[in-house]
Design an enzyme around this catalytic site. Structure first.
Site, PDB file in Angstrom:
ATOM      1  N   GLU A   1     100.224  69.074 -42.438  1.00 48.64           N
ATOM      2  CA  GLU A   1     101.235  67.885 -42.797  1.00 48.64           C
ATOM      3  C   GLU A   1     102.488  68.693 -43.500  1.00 48.64           C
ATOM      4  O   GLU A   1     103.581  68.187 -43.259  1.00 48.64           O
ATOM      5  CB  GLU A   1     100.480  67.222 -43.746  1.00 48.64           C
TER       6      GLU A   1
ATOM      7  N   GLU B   1      90.123  66.784 -43.689  1.00 49.18           N
ATOM      8  CA  GLU B   1      89.926  66.306 -44.802  1.00 49.18           C
ATOM      9  C   GLU B   1      88.548  65.270 -44.633  1.00 49.18           C
ATOM     10  O   GLU B   1      87.831  64.934 -45.718  1.00 49.18           O
ATOM     11  CB  GLU B   1      91.132  65.477 -45.374  1.00 49.18           C
TER      12      GLU B   1
END
Length: 261
Positions: free
Chosen positions: A112, A132
């Site tokens: 990210e 995640e």
């Protein structure tokens, strides 16, 4: 400071920012806040034009959130600092080019972080993932950004499975700009930064603000805001000496001299 997890190197208009937090360059709240301060100062320094973000070592760019720190009390929804997680994801008014030089593993929040840059150059040994899902949480920023960057079904596959992928696949989907041998990564990143640093900073600022503003706008609405000079960076550009310098240089058949004014 030499023991800081965020190292900086400044040469002329270029700032190199290195995440240096052994063993894996994971980001805790303190590190994120430091990164925010670094990029805020970069944003506000008129003499700096381009930044490079990379990781120390040759194995990890960044694995994202420090789960050990989280287990010791760092809240996942804590104060990440002025720029949000990693210093650049939510930095307002950051209208200067940023290059991510991905030197190794970039997963979770590390990927990210790279996605928050304007260009991504990767070492041929770099690998990527959004794992995640396996930790029972969500890759929030990637869930917003990734389906807008690559084909929807590929983005959803990566988000829903958390699988790893290499530079060849990342390049095939347009997720990264360039793949280079590991030993040439920073040389190439600096060459690109020098090219950008020689360009018109006010135009770069206008481009970045237009792209952000237009992301969820209808075409004509976005064009109206540009032509009516409703975006601050566009208004500054259209009233600038650099705008005139570009036209003069073209007419005089010479290279322009950009002053950012």
């Amino acid at each position: 400071m030499s023991d800081s997890p965020v190292k900086t190197r400044r040469e002329g208009p270029i700032l190199e920012v290195t995440l240096d937090r052994p063993k894996a360059n994971a980001i805790d709240l303190k590190t994120s806040r430091l990164m925010g301060e670094v990029f805020r100062d970069f944003r506000d320094d008129p003499d700096l034009r381009v930044a490079i973000i990379t990781g120390a070592g040759d194995k990890f760019f960044c694995p994202g959130w420090d789960l050990k720190a989280a287990s010791d009390g760092d809240a996942v929804d804590g104060d990440y600092g002025v720029g949000g997680f990693g210093g650049i994801q939510e930095m307002r008014g950051l209208n200067k080019p940023i290059i991510a030089a991905v030197n190794g593993i970039a997963c979770g929040g590390g990927l990210e972080l790279a996605l928050s840059a304007d260009m991504i150059i990767a070492s041929d040994s770099a690998t990527f993932a959004l794992p995640e899902i396996r930790s029972g949480t969500v890759a929030d920023a990637a869930s917003v950004k990734l389906p807008k960057r690559i084909p929807y079904h590929i983005a959803m596959e990566l988000l829903l499975t958390g699988r790893w992928f290499d530079t060849s696949e990342a390049k095939s989907w347009g997720l990264i700009n360039e793949v280079v041998p590991a030993g040439q990564l920073m040389e190439r990143a600096w060459a690109l930064a020098e090219l950008l640093a020689s360009g018109p900073p006010l135009v770069y600022a206008a481009i970045k603000e237009i792209v952000r503003d237009a992301e969820d706008s209808k075409f004509q609405d976005a064009m109206n805001r540009i032509t009516q000079r409703q975006l601050p960076s566009v208004d500054i550009l259209y009233s600038s000496d650099d705008q005139l310098e570009g036209a003069r240089a073209f007419a005089e058949k010479r290279d322009p001299v950009w002053k950012g004014k």
